[in-house]
Scaffold this motif. Structure first.
Motif, mmCIF file in Angstrom:
data_model
loop_
_atom_site.group_PDB
_atom_site.id
_atom_site.type_symbol
_atom_site.label_atom_id
_atom_site.label_comp_id
_atom_site.label_asym_id
_atom_site.label_seq_id
_atom_site.Cartn_x
_atom_site.Cartn_y
_atom_site.Cartn_z
ATOM 1 N N ASP A 1 0.906 -1.151 -0.107
ATOM 2 C CA ASP A 1 0.118 -0.040 0.014
ATOM 3 C C ASP A 1 1.020 1.253 -0.139
ATOM 4 O O ASP A 1 1.867 1.267 0.760
ATOM 5 N N ASN A 2 0.511 2.157 -0.884
ATOM 6 C CA ASN A 2 1.443 3.500 -0.804
ATOM 7 C C ASN A 2 1.085 4.278 0.253
ATOM 8 O O ASN A 2 0.031 4.615 0.655
ATOM 9 N N PRO A 3 2.005 4.530 1.275
ATOM 10 C CA PRO A 3 2.029 5.126 2.545
ATOM 11 C C PRO A 3 1.503 6.560 2.560
ATOM 12 O O PRO A 3 0.960 7.096 3.234
ATOM 13 N N ILE A 4 1.752 7.509 1.375
ATOM 14 C CA ILE A 4 1.430 8.498 1.356
ATOM 15 C C ILE A 4 0.384 8.657 0.026
ATOM 16 O O ILE A 4 -0.110 9.900 -0.361
ATOM 17 N N GLY A 5 -0.550 7.507 -0.122
ATOM 18 C CA GLY A 5 -1.655 7.795 -1.030
ATOM 19 C C GLY A 5 -1.168 7.585 -2.433
ATOM 20 O O GLY A 5 0.021 7.350 -2.892
ATOM 21 N N GLY A 6 -2.131 7.641 -3.369
ATOM 22 C CA GLY A 6 -1.672 7.255 -4.701
ATOM 23 C C GLY A 6 -1.506 5.920 -5.057
ATOM 24 O O GLY A 6 -2.297 5.255 -4.518
ATOM 25 N N ALA A 7 -0.829 5.749 -6.247
ATOM 26 C CA ALA A 7 -0.726 4.353 -6.788
ATOM 27 C C ALA A 7 -0.139 3.533 -5.846
ATOM 28 O O ALA A 7 0.827 3.814 -5.289
ATOM 29 N N ASN A 8 -0.789 2.263 -5.716
ATOM 30 C CA ASN A 8 -0.045 0.956 -4.940
ATOM 31 C C ASN A 8 1.266 0.990 -5.901
ATOM 32 O O ASN A 8 1.375 0.765 -7.007
ATOM 33 N N TRP A 9 2.285 -0.093 -4.702
ATOM 34 C CA TRP A 9 3.313 -0.257 -5.276
ATOM 35 C C TRP A 9 3.469 -1.799 -5.752
ATOM 36 O O TRP A 9 3.084 -2.537 -4.927
ATOM 37 N N ILE A 10 4.135 -2.143 -6.578
ATOM 38 C CA ILE A 10 4.356 -3.494 -6.922
ATOM 39 C C ILE A 10 6.075 -3.738 -7.178
ATOM 40 O O ILE A 10 6.973 -2.949 -7.753
ATOM 41 N N ILE A 11 6.635 -4.928 -6.724
ATOM 42 C CA ILE A 11 8.012 -5.451 -7.230
ATOM 43 C C ILE A 11 7.693 -6.644 -7.786
ATOM 44 O O ILE A 11 6.914 -7.499 -7.131
#
Length: 346
Positions: free
Chosen positions: A245-255
């Motif tokens: 989950d993006n901690p600052i909002g916006g797009a979620n992150w993926i590796i």
């Protein structure tokens, strides 16, 4: 059994800078040494009833004169509160006792009792350094001016083995030292496991069987993320996804992680799969905002080593996509699996 003995000897706190300078010059000095008749070589021949009051004061340092039962060449001397409070120094006795009062800044004379030493701790040691055993820390609370430190040989040996460590001067809390014990124990466990673990790991796993094992290890390394094994028909060119989950909002992150159970040298072919994995997971909403964003691309090689061609191709992928890339292989790969699985099992 070692013939080395360990002693503590408090030098003057009032003149700590001067005493530190003298110690660095190879002279451990003690006070009650201003008059000619306070020379321990003279006092040694007298019975206590024959000593005048100033000689009785000086005789408190009789051990440093080198008589049997006292300081001998090779003995280690711990000097509390030198170079400053909450620190100590270690010195090794190298030469004989002599008596030579020094002139102090106020013009008076004192500290004539000298034992030749070699300073072993060039910057001192913090009392609470994690290199200092609890037994040594306890002996520092002794209020005597000079005393023998017994049954602490192992503490001294450990400290003497780490004299070159820059962090000797750093203080630590009990909780810090406890965590260090845990970390060191874990490191020893991992080291003991490694030889057997590697051979058995590669004997028992192959091809797609690696993916759930790696996913499990990754989950322990990223406890706040969702780790998904995506290998199979719907993998979209990634065997594993790590979702944050993006901690600052916006797009979620993926590796995205691609796993290759190869040996020998790995060529550049996996880079196309990672590129496709990045592109298919960069998703935008109808109004053009990013919904998901790939923030890392990892190639895990079970036994192979990366070729120069692969390294160059991964570097190019990073430049062209602005997505950080990494090749995980060899000892680094084994460490990821070992530490991750041990952490899961605790």
């Amino acid at each position: 059994m070692s013939s080395i003995r360990y002693w503590a000897s408090r030098m003057s706190g009032k003149y700590s800078d001067l005493m530190w300078s003298e110690l660095g010059s190879g002279r451990l000095r003690q006070g009650w040494g201003s008059r000619a008749d306070q020379d321990l070589a003279i006092i040694r021949s007298k019975g206590r009833s024959e000593m005048n009051p100033s000689q009785k004061d000086a005789n408190r340092h009789h051990r440093m004169a080198g008589a049997p039962g006292g300081w001998q060449a090779g003995d280690i001397i711990l000097v509390p509160n030198i170079p400053r409070r909450r620190m100590f120094s270690l010195a090794r006795v190298t030469g004989p006792y002599r008596y030579e009062p020094m002139t102090l800044p106020d013009g008076s004379q004192d500290f004539g009792h000298i034992r030749e030493v070699e300073l072993l701790t060039q910057n001192g040691v913090a009392n609470t350094s994690h290199y200092v055993g609890s037994g040594l820390r306890h002996t520092l609370t002794t209020r005597s001016r000079t005393w023998e430190i017994r049954k602490r040989d192992e503490d001294f040996a450990f400290l003497l083995d780490h004299l070159d460590e820059a962090d000797l001067i750093e203080e630590s809390r009990a909780t810090d030292r406890f965590q260090r014990v845990i970390d060191q124990a874990e490191e020893k466990v991992i080291s003991a496991f490694t030889d057997v673990f590697r051979d058995e790991l590669f004997r028992n796993l192959g091809k797609a069987e690696w993916e759930p094992v790696i996913a499990r290890a990754l989950q322990s390394n990223f406890p706040n993320a969702q780790v998904k094994k995506t290998g199979g028909p719907s993998e979209r060119d990634a065997d594993i996804e790590i979702l944050f989950d993006n901690p600052i909002g916006g797009a979620n992150w993926i590796i995205v992680v691609q796993v290759k159970d190869w040996s020998q040298k790995a060529g550049a072919s996996p880079v196309k799969q990672l590129r496709d994995a990045i592109e298919t997971r960069t998703v935008r909403t109808d109004d053009g905002l990013l919904a998901t964003q790939v923030i890392g691309a990892v190639l895990a090689l079970t036994e192979a080593e990366p070729s120069d061609e692969l390294v160059d191709a991964m570097d190019a992928l990073e430049r062209e996509t602005d997505v950080p890339t990494q090749i995980l292989y060899g000892e680094e790969f084994q460490k990821l699996i070992l530490e991750g699985l041990l952490r899961v099992s605790r």
